[in-house]
Motif scaffolding. Structure first.
Motif, PDB file in Angstrom:
ATOM      1  N   GLU A 157      57.392  24.621  51.377  1.00 13.19           N
ATOM      2  CA  GLU A 157      56.763  25.083  50.150  1.00 13.19           C
ATOM      3  C   GLU A 157      55.447  24.369  49.882  1.00 13.19           C
ATOM      4  O   GLU A 157      54.436  25.012  49.538  1.00 13.19           O
ATOM      5  CB  GLU A 157      57.718  24.870  48.963  1.00 13.19           C
ATOM      6  N   GLU A 158      55.443  23.063  50.057  1.00 16.31           N
ATOM      7  CA  GLU A 158      54.245  22.282  49.755  1.00 16.31           C
ATOM      8  C   GLU A 158      53.054  22.735  50.605  1.00 16.31           C
ATOM      9  O   GLU A 158      51.933  22.906  50.098  1.00 16.31           O
ATOM     10  CB  GLU A 158      54.528  20.797  49.999  1.00 16.31           C
ATOM     11  N   LYS A 159      53.276  22.967  51.888  1.00 14.39           N
ATOM     12  CA  LYS A 159      52.209  23.378  52.782  1.00 14.39           C
ATOM     13  C   LYS A 159      51.757  24.812  52.506  1.00 14.39           C
ATOM     14  O   LYS A 159      50.563  25.133  52.595  1.00 14.39           O
ATOM     15  CB  LYS A 159      52.653  23.237  54.229  1.00 14.39           C
ATOM     16  N   ILE A 160      52.722  25.683  52.182  1.00 15.70           N
ATOM     17  CA  ILE A 160      52.363  27.074  51.885  1.00 15.70           C
ATOM     18  C   ILE A 160      51.511  27.142  50.626  1.00 15.70           C
ATOM     19  O   ILE A 160      50.499  27.858  50.560  1.00 15.70           O
ATOM     20  CB  ILE A 160      53.624  27.941  51.739  1.00 15.70           C
ATOM     21  N   ARG A 161      51.889  26.363  49.621  1.00 14.78           N
ATOM     22  CA  ARG A 161      51.107  26.322  48.372  1.00 14.78           C
ATOM     23  C   ARG A 161      49.678  25.851  48.652  1.00 14.78           C
ATOM     24  O   ARG A 161      48.693  26.447  48.182  1.00 14.78           O
ATOM     25  CB  ARG A 161      51.777  25.385  47.365  1.00 14.78           C
ATOM     26  N   ALA A 162      49.573  24.762  49.401  1.00 16.05           N
ATOM     27  CA  ALA A 162      48.257  24.197  49.690  1.00 16.05           C
ATOM     28  C   ALA A 162      47.406  25.194  50.483  1.00 16.05           C
ATOM     29  O   ALA A 162      46.196  25.334  50.236  1.00 16.05           O
ATOM     30  CB  ALA A 162      48.411  22.891  50.456  1.00 16.05           C
ATOM     31  N   TRP A 163      48.033  25.874  51.427  1.00 12.42           N
ATOM     32  CA  TRP A 163      47.290  26.839  52.258  1.00 12.42           C
ATOM     33  C   TRP A 163      46.780  27.987  51.417  1.00 12.42           C
ATOM     34  O   TRP A 163      45.633  28.439  51.550  1.00 12.42           O
ATOM     35  CB  TRP A 163      48.220  27.344  53.360  1.00 12.42           C
ATOM     36  N   LEU A 164      47.610  28.504  50.486  1.00 15.98           N
ATOM     37  CA  LEU A 164      47.204  29.617  49.645  1.00 15.98           C
ATOM     38  C   LEU A 164      46.067  29.252  48.684  1.00 15.98           C
ATOM     39  O   LEU A 164      45.185  30.078  48.399  1.00 15.98           O
ATOM     40  CB  LEU A 164      48.414  30.124  48.828  1.00 15.98           C
TER      41      LEU A 164
END
Length: 383
Positions: free
Chosen positions: A373-380
């Motif tokens: 979740e943390e990486k997906i949020r940052a990527w978006l």
């Protein structure tokens, strides 16, 4: 020509014979005997299983009057050998086949329909008739068939001459060359048939017509006789008792109890759906809308809830909204939408980045992926 002992005595369980020939066929062997009690596959009925000496009989076929036994071990030509049928299976099949004659005879006599298809499988026996039958008529046929069982009628096997045959009225699916074998259930059926049958109708025990479907303009009826009908009853009786116990109701009232339970469940689903809509509206009201992209991760969202929550947030003013349902371990199911931008390029990029799959229209895409979740949020946020 193989002497067919099953015509002489359908109750023969064991017999002695001499091996005429034995040829290898793959990993098995094809044995021809001078005489056999094994019924070969034909007329919608499987071949008799059993043993020949120390070998298992896997299949039995007839060609030009010669019967070939497919077995698991070789035999010397000229050797004496003993055959032993799997009697439980043979008797069970005779129950079904004799029951089929009674049902087909009743249907033919009452409606004039022909039995145009017959299959005697390992679990069920089906009959195809070339005309319509109602559910009410099916019950009447079943009752009449069991009356034939309870009368314990003698099943007759005759070999009429051509002259006698010309004067007879009998059922037959095909044109028969040579000697015709007639099976008669007095008052119910007269039919040309080559398979083993019971000596009396009482040995059938019970006839149950358990299903009926429209088939090629007529009806396909599924029948269970004797041991098969008993086994079917035992399963249904066990299930009824379990349901009765779970619902705390009498066995004869389980259908009514289940109907009430279904109504209650339908009502509860409606109430749950209404509450879910209210909860989603409340949840949307509590989520702050980001100017660039609103991102939501919620493992409790199911069904259409992710899409519904996304639409609520778009109505609230979100420019682009991405909702993720699921977990890091199991993966995420996502839906991304916008009223202003084409979100398909974002869908392609996120699938490439996280090994996802999905697609959709300019205003909404959906799919699945794996990631943290943390990486997906940052990527978006930097997309």
């Amino acid at each position: 020509m193989t002497e067919k002992l099953f015509y002489q005595d359908g109750y023969m369980r064991e017999f002695d014979a001499r091996v005429i020939s034995c040829e290898q066929a793959g990993e098995e062997y094809q044995v021809v005997l001078d005489r056999t009690a094994f019924f070969p596959e034909g007329g919608g009925q499987y071949a008799d299983p059993g043993r020949l000496g120390g070998a298992e009989v896997l299949d039995v076929q007839e060609k030009d009057g010669v019967i070939y036994h497919t077995v698991t071990a070789p035999f010397e030509a000229g050797a004496a050998v003993q055959g032993k049928l799997d009697w439980d299976i043979r008797f069970e099949r005779m129950q079904q086949h004799t029951g089929e004659h009674i049902i087909s005879g009743i249907v033919h006599g009452r409606f004039g329909y022909e039995n145009v298809g017959f299959h005697l499988g390992s679990d069920y026996c089906t009959m195809d008739f070339n005309g319509p039958i109602t559910r009410e008529e099916l019950k009447e046929i079943e009752l009449e068939a069991n009356k034939a069982v309870f009368q314990n009628l003698n099943v007759k096997v005759t070999y009429p001459s051509k002259e006698e045959l010309a004067e007879m009225e009998y059922r037959s699916k095909i044109e028969i060359e040579g000697q015709v074998r007639i099976i008669t259930v007095p008052g119910y059926d007269v039919c040309a048939c080559c398979a083993p049958h019971l000596a009396s109708t009482g040995e059938i025990g019970l006839i149950k017509l358990v299903n009926m479907i429209n088939y090629k303009g007529g009806e396909r009826i599924t029948m269970l006789c004797g041991y098969r009908a008993l086994a079917d009853y035992e399963i249904k009786d066990k299930n009824t008792k379990i349901i009765s116990s779970l619902l705390s109701t009498k066995e004869y009232e389980v259908a009514e109890a289940v109907s009430h339970l279904k109504d209650e469940l339908g009502s509860s689903k409606g109430k749950i759906a209404s509450l879910r809509q209210k909860m989603l509206a409340y949840q949307a009201g509590e989520i702050p809308v980001d100017e660039k992209m609103t991102i939501v991760f919620d493992s409790s969202l199911e069904g259409n809830a992710p899409r519904e929550l996304m639409n609520l947030l778009l109505d609230k003013g979100a420019k682009i909204c991405a909702v993720f349902a699921g977990t890091e371990e199991a993966g995420y199911r996502y839906v991304i939408g916008s009223k202003e931008e084409d979100v398909r390029p974002l869908c392609r990029k996120i699938n490439e980045e996280y090994g996802g799959r999905g697609g959709g229209k300019p205003e909404m895409v959906q799919g699945s992926l794996h990631g943290k979740e943390e990486k997906i949020r940052a990527w978006l946020k930097v997309f």
